[in-house]
Enzyme design. Structure first.
Site, PDB file in Angstrom:
ATOM      1  CE  LYS A  66      15.034  43.068  -3.994  1.00  0.00           C
ATOM      2  NZ  LYS A  66      15.036  43.618  -5.361  1.00  0.00           N
ATOM      3  CG  ASP A 102      16.735  42.918  -9.119  1.00  0.00           C
ATOM      4  OD1 ASP A 102      15.960  42.033  -9.534  1.00  0.00           O
ATOM      5  OD2 ASP A 102      16.682  43.390  -7.961  1.00  0.00           O
TER       6      ASP A 102
END
Ligand code: ATR
Length: 275
Positions: A66, A102
């Site tokens: 990520k 997210d």
């Protein structure tokens, strides 16, 4: 021509994203497929160039890439800058743009509950996940957000960055009864016998207690909250909504999230309770 999307990670075999996105493509009659690709850290750069060469239309990134994907992208959206992590990449024909869905995914999942934006919210944790959620809560106009964390310095730092306040764990435990929304963002609870990140001794009956973990569906933290007669919210909603936001960016279509939460919950062995 058929479009293709992907998720890259290491490991990747257990990702539920291919199942979810393929179902949404099918439901909306979109001629596309979504494939899991196992990419080890040393292959990340090669993998990205290969995906570009093969015309990927967009992709998700999961652990451990990520952060390390960032140098290869052309541009970052603010959501990715805030978290210093990317979980979604879009391609506009010229640039590969990194996003992080997210935090907003969690807040959409929370907002599907019967809550108001002026309730007192406690975020437990100050890592990447907490950062995304704290900023997303602020963007969504939650007015009263407090951060607490094992390492207090990090809680203060995050609170300063996003314009909220910080409490030590001890202070938060003592004042727990004041909060009607409590959000657990740490990795505690993935392992079965771990201690809870905070004692729920003083939690108010009826408050909403959320965990971002979705496997297990009921973490020890959520179990403890249930015993205290709190309403609980697991991480399935966050998982589905982070995917839905990515899907919207890729296709412009809002997929059916409620049905997907039910399907994923049942896939993970749980019972879905219609809200
Ligand atoms: P992520 O990106 O998943 O949020 P991270 O940035 O490593 O991961 O952050 C992990 C979070 O879990 C931090 O808030 C961490 O607390 P510290 O800042 O004190 O390290 C918290 N955490 C991890 N293990 C913990 C434990 N055993 N008890 C309490 N908090 C824990």
């Amino acid at each position: 021509m058929k479009k293709w999307y992907a998720v890259i990670g290491d490991p990747i075999a257990h990702s539920l994203s291919p199942f979810m996105h393929d179902l949404w493509f099918e439901e909306h009659g979109i001629d596309a497929t979504y494939i899991p690709i196992h990419v080890q850290p040393f292959e990340l750069e090669n993998a990205f160039h290969s995906m570009k060469a093969l015309g990927v239309s967009g992709f998700n990134i999961t652990l451990p890439h990520k952060q390390s994907i960032i140098p290869f992208l052309d541009k970052l959206d603010e959501t990715a800058v805030i978290m210093n992590a990317v979980n979604t990449v879009t391609y506009n024909g010229r640039q590969y743009i990194g996003w992080n869905t997210d935090g907003d995914g969690f807040v959409r999942s929370l907002s599907a509950q019967p809550i108001t934006r002026n309730e007192k919210v406690l975020v437990i944790g100050a890592g990447g996940a907490a950062r995304g959620i704290a900023f997303a809560l602020k963007r969504a106009d939650f007015t009263d957000v407090t951060i607490t964390n094992r390492t207090h310095r990090r809680a203060v730092e995050l609170a300063n960055d996003c314009g909220s306040s910080a409490l030590t764990l001890k202070e938060a435990e003592a004042a727990l009864g004041d909060f009607s929304i409590i959000i657990q963002t740490t990795s505690v609870g993935l392992a079965k016998d771990e201690a809870l990140p905070i004692s729920l001794e003083r939690v108010s009956t009826g408050s909403l207690v959320a965990d971002i973990i979705y496997n297990p569906l009921e973490t020890p933290f959520l179990k403890a909250a249930k015993e205290k007669n709190c309403t609980i919210l697991n991480g399935v909603g966050m998982f589905v909504y982070q995917g839905a936001i990515a899907f919207e960016k890729w296709t412009g279509i809002q997929p059916d999230t409620e049905k997907m939460i039910q399907i994923i919950t049942e896939k993970l062995g749980g019972n879905y309770v219609n809200r």
